[in-house]
Write an enzyme that holds these catalytic residues in place. Structure first.
Site, short mmCIF file in Angstrom:
data_model
loop_
_atom_site.label_atom_id
_atom_site.label_comp_id
_atom_site.label_asym_id
_atom_site.label_seq_id
_atom_site.Cartn_x
_atom_site.Cartn_y
_atom_site.Cartn_z
N CYS A 98 -6.52 -2.15 0.57
CA CYS A 98 -5.66 -2.25 1.74
C CYS A 98 -6.52 -2.53 2.97
O CYS A 98 -7.47 -1.76 3.24
CB CYS A 98 -4.87 -0.96 1.94
SG CYS A 98 -3.82 -0.99 3.43
N ASP A 142 21.01 -6.97 -18.16
CA ASP A 142 20.81 -7.77 -16.95
C ASP A 142 19.82 -8.90 -17.25
O ASP A 142 18.65 -8.65 -17.52
CB ASP A 142 20.28 -6.87 -15.83
CG ASP A 142 20.07 -7.60 -14.51
OD1 ASP A 142 20.16 -8.84 -14.48
OD2 ASP A 142 19.81 -6.91 -13.51
N CYS A 149 0.84 -1.19 0.00
CA CYS A 149 0.00 0.00 0.00
C CYS A 149 0.88 1.24 0.00
O CYS A 149 1.78 1.37 0.85
CB CYS A 149 -0.90 -0.01 1.23
SG CYS A 149 -1.85 1.52 1.44
#
Length: 439
Positions: A220, A348, A198
């Site tokens: 949330c 990467d 959140c």
């Protein structure tokens, strides 16, 4: 100069999507603003889905606005966008509305909106991607909001199922699209999922339902943060398989000619832009029907009696969704995984260890091949995922991979390849006469 350069490249060479823009920008750094001044512009940006969403949006808007341009080759940085306008530039004045639907790289958005003030900016999603270039998801999102802020009157049209798009206030007005096709339940995202904290209190988000990754009807349990109201809602998933998807948006039935839940999100976003431009649902449906498969997105190519289906992969979430899609194929198939690590792919390659290659153990795969410039890395990853070493073909050279297609034990071969690997594969397929040169 730009138009002359483009003519020369296409007349005497095999084309070029960015060089005309490079030359034009060198002569006049502000040229993009002049080229775009007579256009009403839609920008599509985000981590995954930009190219297909742009193609779908282009076809949707074309049903009502025939004078429309786009950048279909994936040249989505400033010089490529300049080249797109050069391709269609005319010195004659027009009185009717002209539309431009532009795919724009997330990091390039700020360089484009410096000169172009679009009507709408579409945010598809934000997932971890090219860590060496972008960093974490919050860095990517800041690039996007900074770019949008240079055109404060542009409406941000974004995926309401993605918590990050509701995490900060923006100077731009916002509308949201999302899925509303399941009854409320109680779920939490997989532990290896980004973006599930959140933004107000840092508690772990809960979900009434999850579509995939961190997307869904979130809330949330510790504060008032929750999914915003949706302006455009998918209300039913009718059917999806490895080749197509049928669904309902606000009660209207639509179909696209690609499979996978992630592509339904792309269609929903294109629908949202269509409605903002007052395109009726019947025309949106027609636009979807006319949309063809685009470069590296379930693109099907015949090599002898084999069907080669190419899928671009570049990050864990995207690869996982493609694996979910090909798992729906009822017929046995072969799999080729091609890994490069050039700048355009992302240097990467640690992301391959976060992708769920283990899922291939559950599929009806008759043969697995590893290839690419980082063939050893992808071969090890596939072995760890459960492919026995003795059953894994390791073929570094793409020329040899194409030659080996004819030896595959299945008629259908899925290729999962990073961006430059797709380019190399298509070039070699063209050299061998299986496809036409270009995209």
């Amino acid at each position: 100069m730009g138009k002359t350069t483009r003519w020369g490249l296409h007349t005497f060479f095999k084309g070029g999507s960015s060089l005309p823009g490079v030359i034009t920008k060198k002569l006049d750094p502000t040229v993009l603003g002049a080229l775009a001044k007579d256009f009403e512009v839609v920008i599509v940006t985000g981590t995954n889905g930009k190219t297909l969403t742009t193609a779908l949006t282009y076809q949707v808007l074309k049903q009502k606005y025939p004078d429309i341009i786009t950048n279909p080759t994936g040249a989505n940085m400033q010089q490529g966008i300049i080249s797109t306008f050069l391709t269609h530039h005319s010195f004659k004045k027009t009185t009717h509305k002209k539309i431009a639907v532009l795919e724009v790289d997330e990091a390039s958005l700020v360089h484009v909106t410096k000169y172009i003030k679009p009507k709408a900016i579409l945010f598809t999603n934000v997932f971890r991607d090219q860590m060496d270039r972008f960093g974490e998801i919050y860095t990517i999102y800041r690039m996007m909001t900074d770019g949008a802020a240079l055109a404060p009157n542009a409406t941000i049209v974004s995926n309401g199922d993605a918590p990050i798009f509701n995490s900060v206030e923006t100077v731009n007005p916002r509308v949201y699209f999302g899925f509303d096709h399941l009854p409320d339940g109680e779920e939490m995202a997989h532990f290896n999922t980004d973006g599930v904290l959140c933004p107000h209190c840092q508690n772990i988000l809960h979900y009434k339902f999850i579509t995939y990754s961190n997307l869904g009807k979130y809330y949330c349990p510790n504060c008032d943060f929750k999914r915003p109201e949706l302006a455009y809602r998918l209300t039913e998933m009718v059917h999806t398989d490895h080749e197509s998807s049928e669904f309902k948006i606000e009660g209207e039935t639509f179909k696209i000619n690609v499979g996978g839940l992630y592509n339904v999100y792309n269609a929903l976003s294109a629908y949202s832009i269509g409605r903002i431009f007052d395109v009726p649902p019947a025309d949106i449906r027609k636009g979807f029907e006319l949309s063809e498969k685009v470069f590296g997105r379930q693109e099907s190519i015949k090599v002898g009696d084999k069907e080669i289906i190419i899928n671009l992969v570049k990050n864990p979430v995207g690869l996982n969704q493609i694996l979910e899609m090909i798992a729906l194929d009822p017929e046995p198939f072969s799999l080729v995984s091609v890994l490069n690590a050039n700048y355009a792919d992302g240097i990467d390659i640690s992301w391959i260890w976060d992708a769920n290659y283990e899922k291939i153990q559950d599929m009806n795969i008759q043969q697995v091949t590893a290839s690419g410039e980082r063939v050893e890395d992808i071969a090890i990853r596939l072995e760890v995922a459960g492919v026995p070493k003795e059953d894994l073909k390791v073929i570094p050279n793409l020329q040899d991979v194409i030659k080996d297609f004819k030896n595959a034990p299945t008629n259908r071969i899925y290729v999962l390849a990073t961006y430059t690997a797709v380019l190399q594969l298509r070039k070699e397929l063209a050299n061998q006469g299986h496809v036409k040169e270009g995209m």
